[in-house]
Design an enzyme around this catalytic site. Structure first.
Site, PDB file in Angstrom:
ATOM      1  N   GLY A   1       0.827  -1.191   0.000  1.00 32.45           N
ATOM      2  CA  GLY A   1       0.000   0.000   0.000  1.00 32.45           C
ATOM      3  C   GLY A   1       0.864   1.243   0.000  1.00 32.45           C
ATOM      4  O   GLY A   1       0.360   2.355   0.053  1.00 32.45           O
TER       5      GLY A   1
ATOM      6  N   GLY B   1       5.822  -3.889  -3.562  1.00 30.78           N
ATOM      7  CA  GLY B   1       6.350  -4.129  -4.901  1.00 30.78           C
ATOM      8  C   GLY B   1       6.773  -2.790  -5.492  1.00 30.78           C
ATOM      9  O   GLY B   1       7.949  -2.440  -5.584  1.00 30.78           O
TER      10      GLY B   1
ATOM     11  N   ARG C   1       0.088   0.496 -18.273  1.00 27.00           N
ATOM     12  CA  ARG C   1      -0.484   1.181 -17.110  1.00 27.00           C
ATOM     13  C   ARG C   1      -1.308   2.425 -17.460  1.00 27.00           C
ATOM     14  O   ARG C   1      -2.377   2.636 -16.888  1.00 27.00           O
ATOM     15  CB  ARG C   1       0.609   1.551 -16.094  1.00 27.00           C
ATOM     16  CG  ARG C   1       1.315   0.323 -15.485  1.00 27.00           C
ATOM     17  CD  ARG C   1       2.272   0.687 -14.361  1.00 27.00           C
ATOM     18  NE  ARG C   1       1.586   1.029 -13.142  1.00 27.00           N
ATOM     19  CZ  ARG C   1       1.377   2.243 -12.687  1.00 27.00           C
ATOM     20  NH1 ARG C   1       1.844   3.289 -13.338  1.00 27.00           N
ATOM     21  NH2 ARG C   1       0.725   2.446 -11.573  1.00 27.00           N
TER      22      ARG C   1
ATOM     23  N   CYS D   1      -2.365  -1.150 -33.012  1.00 22.85           N
ATOM     24  CA  CYS D   1      -3.652  -0.870 -33.638  1.00 22.85           C
ATOM     25  C   CYS D   1      -4.781  -0.974 -32.623  1.00 22.85           C
ATOM     26  O   CYS D   1      -5.625  -1.873 -32.656  1.00 22.85           O
ATOM     27  CB  CYS D   1      -3.865  -1.780 -34.834  1.00 22.85           C
ATOM     28  SG  CYS D   1      -2.710  -1.348 -36.135  1.00 22.85           S
ATOM     29  N   GLU D   2      -4.723  -0.107 -31.661  1.00 20.62           N
ATOM     30  CA  GLU D   2      -5.731   0.133 -30.631  1.00 20.62           C
ATOM     31  C   GLU D   2      -5.505   1.592 -30.255  1.00 20.62           C
ATOM     32  O   GLU D   2      -4.496   2.177 -30.633  1.00 20.62           O
ATOM     33  CB  GLU D   2      -5.462  -0.695 -29.355  1.00 20.62           C
ATOM     34  CG  GLU D   2      -5.426  -2.180 -29.524  1.00 20.62           C
ATOM     35  CD  GLU D   2      -6.790  -2.839 -29.543  1.00 20.62           C
ATOM     36  OE1 GLU D   2      -7.775  -2.182 -29.152  1.00 20.62           O
ATOM     37  OE2 GLU D   2      -6.863  -4.000 -29.959  1.00 20.62           O
TER      38      GLU D   2
HETATM   39  C1  LIG Z   1       0.575  -6.832  -5.673  1.00 23.98           C
HETATM   40  C2  LIG Z   1       0.723  -7.229  -4.290  1.00 23.98           C
HETATM   41  C3  LIG Z   1       1.583  -6.535  -3.444  1.00 23.98           C
HETATM   42  C4  LIG Z   1       2.399  -5.339  -3.874  1.00 23.98           C
HETATM   43  O1  LIG Z   1       1.638  -4.185  -4.093  1.00 23.98           O
HETATM   44  P1  LIG Z   1       2.392  -2.820  -4.465  1.00 23.98           P
HETATM   45  O2  LIG Z   1       1.329  -1.836  -4.629  1.00 23.98           O
HETATM   46  O3  LIG Z   1       3.166  -3.051  -5.718  1.00 23.98           O
HETATM   47  O4  LIG Z   1       3.322  -2.491  -3.358  1.00 23.98           O
HETATM   48  C5  LIG Z   1       1.713  -7.002  -2.155  1.00 23.98           C
HETATM   49  N1  LIG Z   1       1.013  -8.076  -1.718  1.00 23.98           N
HETATM   50  C6  LIG Z   1       0.176  -8.765  -2.517  1.00 23.98           C
HETATM   51  C7  LIG Z   1      -0.551  -9.947  -1.973  1.00 23.98           C
HETATM   52  C8  LIG Z   1      -0.011  -8.357  -3.818  1.00 23.98           C
HETATM   53  O5  LIG Z   1      -0.862  -9.040  -4.590  1.00 23.98           O
END
Ligand SMILES: *Cc1c(COP(=O)(O)O)cnc(C)c1O
Length: 418
Positions: free
Chosen positions: A227, A270, A307, A337-338
């Site tokens: 988050g 992530g 994204r 082609c979109e």
């Molecule tokens: C995608 C995901 C994350 C990472 O989310 P970020 O927004 O990229 O930090 C963490 N835990 C789970 C279970 C996820 O599916």
């Protein structure tokens, strides 16, 4: 990547246009020092010793990035058995991997069990089946505390009819499974979405999880998911990780005192770790002026960076071939082609055909979501590490696209199904 004396450099020393020339375009470039900065910043934000970061590798699964994070001490968060296998290839110990998929088969959980990862179960049906299959084993359960984080429903996972997690209202059912099978709940997990703007909202969800914990005497860790928000625009709000780290550490410590044992505090970011490390370099194929708009058409599209079209995400863009030209307004579009519009009415320094444009914040959910749509090749990936550039994934070729297909179809005899 930043501007120094009128020129863009990666990690302050590798000229950005030189990377585009050397490896061709489109190309993803990752600065290892920025990933390390983010990793250490988050780790340092927690004032307790037993806090651990598990990199959510679906953001970017390049093996070299996995290896870097492992070398700094991260664990790995995997949402598929294939990600687990990549993690093992990158040198992670199974016990440093959390397998946290959703809506996968029992067979896939069995594979993770065989490998020996930590296992996180997100529905009661699989919890029952897994518990009967491996009575007495340990699992983590994913709880949905039903808090709403952020406003984008595509990346919110906490609402009442979300497919993610076991509803907090179904705890009595979980407890019945525990009682009847002897499965031990060693971890609690939540992941409420990718857009936490308000630390208070998040801390409320943490309190909900602490409340749940009282029902489970075998806990070893609590995983608060991710988050963490990073700025995409200049004036974007981002998570104040230092403030957040202080708050959560002290609450976690108080919780452990009342629980009676020190547990491990886990997070699984992530985007926070890898987003800002990445830059996507593309070449301008054509400047197309219509009655109302000046389009810059580039040698990429939603096949490489989805994204903006998928999440309405905003990536800042610079013309690195002409950093100090006069500003003009462009709409940046792809060659697919979109309708693959990267950016509408952006002020960029004047673009000529052939100029290299750089998309910032392209380290997370960019290459990992790339496809071969329109039979285009997926881009190369380059790592900038200690001042040198390394090709960490070569650009695809037609052979790669053909590798899995039967090229000689007309001479085949039809399969005999009799
Ligand atoms: C995608 C995901 C994350 C990472 O989310 P970020 O927004 O990229 O930090 C963490 N835990 C789970 C279970 C996820 O599916």
């Amino acid at each position: 990547m930043y501007l120094k004396n009128g020129k863009y450099y990666f990690s302050g020393q590798v000229p950005a246009t030189q990377i585009a020339e050397r490896y061709g375009t489109p190309v993803y470039v990752y600065e290892a020092d920025l990933i390390e900065r983010q990793y250490r910043r988050l780790q340092d934000a927690f004032s307790i010793p037993n806090a651990r970061i598990y990199y959510a590798c679906k953001a970017n699964t390049n093996l070299q990035i996995l290896k870097l994070l492992r070398s700094w001490g991260a664990g790995l968060d995997c949402v598929s058995i294939q990600e687990v296998q990549l993690g093992i290839l990158a040198g992670f110990q199974p016990s440093d991997i959390l397998f946290t998929p959703n809506c996968v088969s029992l067979a896939e959980y069995e594979m993770a069990h065989e490998i020996g990862t930590l296992i996180n179960i997100d529905n009661i049906s699989i919890l029952e089946q897994f518990s009967q299959r491996f009575p007495g084993d340990k699992v983590c359960i994913r709880i949905n505390p039903h808090i709403m984080a952020g406003g984008n429903s595509k990346i919110s996972t906490g609402h009442i009819d979300s497919k993610f997690g076991i509803s907090i209202h179904q705890l009595p059912h979980v407890l019945r499974v525990v009682e009847s099978t002897g499965i031990r709940i060693s971890g609690l997990h939540m992941h409420t979405g990718s857009d936490i703007l308000d630390v208070e909202v998040f801390l409320n969800a943490c309190d909900i999880l602490f409340g749940v914990a009282a029902s489970f005497p075998d806990l070893e860790y609590i995983d608060f998911g991710s988050g963490f928000k990073v700025p995409y625009k200049e004036d974007d709000v981002s998570t104040d990780v230092e403030e957040f780290g202080r708050e959560i550490s002290s609450r976690f410590q108080a919780f452990c005192a009342s629980y009676g044992r020190d547990l491990t505090l886990m997070f699984e970011p992530g985007k926070f770790l890898v987003s800002e490390s990445g830059t996507f370099l593309v070449r301008t194929n054509v400047i197309k002026t219509t009655v109302s708009t000046v389009f810059a058409g580039v040698d990429s599209g939603l096949n490489h960076l989805i994204r903006p079209m998928f999440y309405n995400a905003w990536h800042s863009i610079d013309n690195i071939s002409n950093p100090e030209g006069r500003s003009r307004i462009y709409t940046i579009v792809g060659y697919i082609c979109e309708t693959d519009t990267f950016a509408v009415d952006r002020k960029l320094s004047e673009i000529h055909e052939g100029d290299i444009l750089a998309f910032h914040n392209a380290g997370a959910y960019c290459f990992s979501m790339a496809s071969n749509y329109n039979s285009r090749f997926r881009p190369a990936e380059v790592l900038i590490y200690q001042g040198k550039d390394y090709l960490i994934r070569r650009r695809e070729t037609l052979e790669d696209i053909l590798a899995l297909q039967e090229t000689d179809v007309l001479s085949l005899s039809p399969a005999d199904h009799s």
